[in-house]
Design an enzyme around this catalytic site. Structure first.
Site, PDB file in Angstrom:
ATOM      1  N   ASP A 111      42.106  38.272  46.500  1.00 43.82           N
ATOM      2  CA  ASP A 111      43.313  39.012  46.148  1.00 43.82           C
ATOM      3  C   ASP A 111      43.892  39.545  47.453  1.00 43.82           C
ATOM      4  O   ASP A 111      43.209  40.249  48.206  1.00 43.82           O
ATOM      5  CB  ASP A 111      42.964  40.160  45.201  1.00 43.82           C
ATOM      6  CG  ASP A 111      44.185  40.898  44.665  1.00 43.82           C
ATOM      7  OD1 ASP A 111      45.143  41.101  45.431  1.00 43.82           O
ATOM      8  OD2 ASP A 111      44.155  41.299  43.489  1.00 43.82           O
ATOM      9  N   ASP A 145      38.747  45.338  39.053  1.00 43.57           N
ATOM     10  CA  ASP A 145      39.218  44.463  37.964  1.00 43.57           C
ATOM     11  C   ASP A 145      38.183  44.336  36.856  1.00 43.57           C
ATOM     12  O   ASP A 145      37.957  43.262  36.304  1.00 43.57           O
ATOM     13  CB  ASP A 145      39.600  43.080  38.510  1.00 43.57           C
ATOM     14  CG  ASP A 145      40.860  43.121  39.349  1.00 43.57           C
ATOM     15  OD1 ASP A 145      41.583  44.128  39.298  1.00 43.57           O
ATOM     16  OD2 ASP A 145      41.118  42.143  40.078  1.00 43.57           O
ATOM     17  N   ASP A 182      45.726  41.893  48.098  1.00 42.56           N
ATOM     18  CA  ASP A 182      45.703  43.354  48.281  1.00 42.56           C
ATOM     19  C   ASP A 182      44.355  43.862  48.777  1.00 42.56           C
ATOM     20  O   ASP A 182      44.198  45.062  49.029  1.00 42.56           O
ATOM     21  CB  ASP A 182      46.172  44.097  47.032  1.00 42.56           C
ATOM     22  CG  ASP A 182      45.179  44.099  45.859  1.00 42.56           C
ATOM     23  OD1 ASP A 182      43.969  43.925  46.070  1.00 42.56           O
ATOM     24  OD2 ASP A 182      45.633  44.289  44.705  1.00 42.56           O
ATOM     25  N   HIS A 227      46.082  37.970  39.402  1.00 39.53           N
ATOM     26  CA  HIS A 227      44.638  37.771  39.436  1.00 39.53           C
ATOM     27  C   HIS A 227      44.024  37.521  38.067  1.00 39.53           C
ATOM     28  O   HIS A 227      42.856  37.157  37.991  1.00 39.53           O
ATOM     29  CB  HIS A 227      43.957  38.964  40.126  1.00 39.53           C
ATOM     30  CG  HIS A 227      42.774  38.566  40.952  1.00 39.53           C
ATOM     31  ND1 HIS A 227      42.173  39.410  41.862  1.00 39.53           N
ATOM     32  CD2 HIS A 227      42.060  37.411  41.013  1.00 39.53           C
ATOM     33  CE1 HIS A 227      41.153  38.794  42.441  1.00 39.53           C
ATOM     34  NE2 HIS A 227      41.066  37.581  41.937  1.00 39.53           N
ATOM     35  N   HIS A 287      45.596  41.564  34.528  1.00 42.32           N
ATOM     36  CA  HIS A 287      45.132  41.316  35.896  1.00 42.32           C
ATOM     37  C   HIS A 287      44.149  42.392  36.363  1.00 42.32           C
ATOM     38  O   HIS A 287      43.527  42.237  37.420  1.00 42.32           O
ATOM     39  CB  HIS A 287      46.305  41.154  36.878  1.00 42.32           C
ATOM     40  CG  HIS A 287      47.000  42.415  37.266  1.00 42.32           C
ATOM     41  ND1 HIS A 287      47.775  42.512  38.409  1.00 42.32           N
ATOM     42  CD2 HIS A 287      47.074  43.633  36.683  1.00 42.32           C
ATOM     43  CE1 HIS A 287      48.281  43.731  38.509  1.00 42.32           C
ATOM     44  NE2 HIS A 287      47.868  44.426  37.473  1.00 42.32           N
ATOM     45  N   ASP A 338      38.973  42.250  47.090  1.00 40.73           N
ATOM     46  CA  ASP A 338      40.006  42.924  46.309  1.00 40.73           C
ATOM     47  C   ASP A 338      39.982  44.415  46.605  1.00 40.73           C
ATOM     48  O   ASP A 338      38.935  44.969  46.951  1.00 40.73           O
ATOM     49  CB  ASP A 338      39.719  42.694  44.814  1.00 40.73           C
ATOM     50  CG  ASP A 338      40.937  42.827  43.919  1.00 40.73           C
ATOM     51  OD1 ASP A 338      41.795  43.694  44.192  1.00 40.73           O
ATOM     52  OD2 ASP A 338      41.020  42.083  42.917  1.00 40.73           O
ATOM     53  N   HIS A 363      40.660  46.323  44.111  1.00 41.60           N
ATOM     54  CA  HIS A 363      40.345  46.797  42.764  1.00 41.60           C
ATOM     55  C   HIS A 363      39.131  46.062  42.205  1.00 41.60           C
ATOM     56  O   HIS A 363      38.935  44.882  42.484  1.00 41.60           O
ATOM     57  CB  HIS A 363      41.536  46.571  41.826  1.00 41.60           C
ATOM     58  CG  HIS A 363      42.834  47.087  42.359  1.00 41.60           C
ATOM     59  ND1 HIS A 363      43.643  46.335  43.192  1.00 41.60           N
ATOM     60  CD2 HIS A 363      43.459  48.278  42.191  1.00 41.60           C
ATOM     61  CE1 HIS A 363      44.706  47.046  43.513  1.00 41.60           C
ATOM     62  NE2 HIS A 363      44.624  48.233  42.927  1.00 41.60           N
ATOM     63  N   GLU A 385      47.837  37.198  43.879  1.00 41.74           N
ATOM     64  CA  GLU A 385      48.643  38.431  43.942  1.00 41.74           C
ATOM     65  C   GLU A 385      49.591  38.511  45.128  1.00 41.74           C
ATOM     66  O   GLU A 385      50.112  39.589  45.435  1.00 41.74           O
ATOM     67  CB  GLU A 385      47.747  39.683  43.902  1.00 41.74           C
ATOM     68  CG  GLU A 385      46.943  39.836  42.622  1.00 41.74           C
ATOM     69  CD  GLU A 385      47.754  40.336  41.430  1.00 41.74           C
ATOM     70  OE1 GLU A 385      48.951  40.637  41.592  1.00 41.74           O
ATOM     71  OE2 GLU A 385      47.175  40.419  40.330  1.00 41.74           O
TER      72      GLU A 385
END
Length: 318
Positions: free
Chosen positions: A232, A133, A234, A102, A146, A129, A131, A277
């Protein structure tokens, strides 16, 4: 919404895990191709051109230096991504960046922001996402870039990354809507609040539902808005998407993810996309890539509804 409203789609592969803490995301672009991404999009009447893969430095797999891992290599990859994505946008095409980790969103979104400045359009970024980030070198012990792209795009990072698009920063925090967040470091959380980032975490989705969440995240889009989605993988619950390097339990279900994508499609504003990702080394028979392709189809108008499709543009636009 008819697919004829979309320009030609350009697939751009960025096969690197240069910013990640686990190896394998470099194989993501090929996994998406093997899962039939181009054919799936073409089945909905889209014109799709596969530009192949960008090239860049190999992953040296070294520890962090001055708070960043592989900074020079990350800069090189993101410059390549920026130039490729910007070239597609100037040709009137809709770029889909196939990651890769990412950190590469710094290059793609810097290109989108540059294009919006040149054309006088507003920009909205949806960051799907697990996260936020939004780390910086001062906040994270790993130095993995990332975990820093949103912060860098908002001006909090190395100069070479902040100014990828020729001007910096590429984004103001108020242009970003984060959805599905459920793993944020303590210092990162404070920084997110300080900067006023708009975050719809999993508790918000649990309490309010995905429909309300997306109505809020998409509110205010109009004909002058370029909508960029940075997806992303995830973001999804690992029970349905195991092929990622940083799984976090408790993500959106299949139906919640489909609704999210369908409501983005309903706006008719999608103009660029990252798919990031995906890690085939951790997947099971390319299951996660197949799911990602399914969801990307929904972004471009495929509907799982049995009833006649109803466009909800008035819900989002002012």
């Amino acid at each position: 919404m008819s697919t004829t409203s979309f320009p030609t789609v350009a697939l751009v592969g960025a096969p690197t895990d240069i910013g990640a803490g686990a190896r394998g995301a470099s194989m993501g672009p090929e996994a998406l191709r093997v899962a039939g991404l181009q054919a799936a999009l073409e089945s909905h009447g889209l014109q799709v051109e596969d530009r192949g893969n960008l090239s860049g430095p190999a992953n040296p797999w070294r520890p962090a230096v001055d708070g960043y891992r592989h900074l020079d290599e990350v800069v090189a990859w993101n410059r390549a991504v920026h130039d490729a994505v910007y070239a597609e946008l100037t040709k009137g095409r809709l770029p889909i960046l196939l990651g890769g980790d990412h950190c590469l969103a710094m290059g793609s979104i810097s290109a989108v922001a540059r294009h919006c400045r040149a054309t006088g359009r507003k920009l909205r970024v949806l960051w799907l996402d697990a996260h936020a980030d939004f780390n910086t070198s001062a906040l994270t012990p790993s130095g993995n870039l990332h975990g820093m792209p949103v912060a860098c795009l908002c001006g909090f990072g190395p100069e070479a990354l902040v100014r990828l698009g020729g001007e910096g920063p590429a984004l103001h925090p108020q242009q970003v809507r984060q959805i599905g967040i459920r793993s944020v470091d303590a210092g990162e959380k404070r920084f997110v609040h300080e900067q006023g980032l708009e975050v719809y975490d999993m508790r918000y989705i649990d309490e309010m539902g995905m429909r309300h969440t997306m109505e809020q995240a998409l509110a205010g889009l109009d004909a002058d808005t370029h909508l960029h989605v940075s997806f992303d993988v995830d973001f999804l619950d690992p029970d349905i998407a195991p092929g990622v390097g940083t799984t976090v339990p408790g993500g959106p279900t299949y139906r919640e993810a489909q609704l999210c994508m369908e409501m983005i499609a309903d706006t008719g504003r999608l103009a660029s996309l990252d798919v990031m990702e995906l890690n085939p080394a951790l997947d099971v028979r390319n299951r996660t890539a197949l799911l990602a392709v399914d969801l990307i189809e929904s972004l471009f108008g495929k509907s799982t509804l049995m009833r006649e499709h109803q466009v909800r543009k008035s819900t989002f636009q002012t």
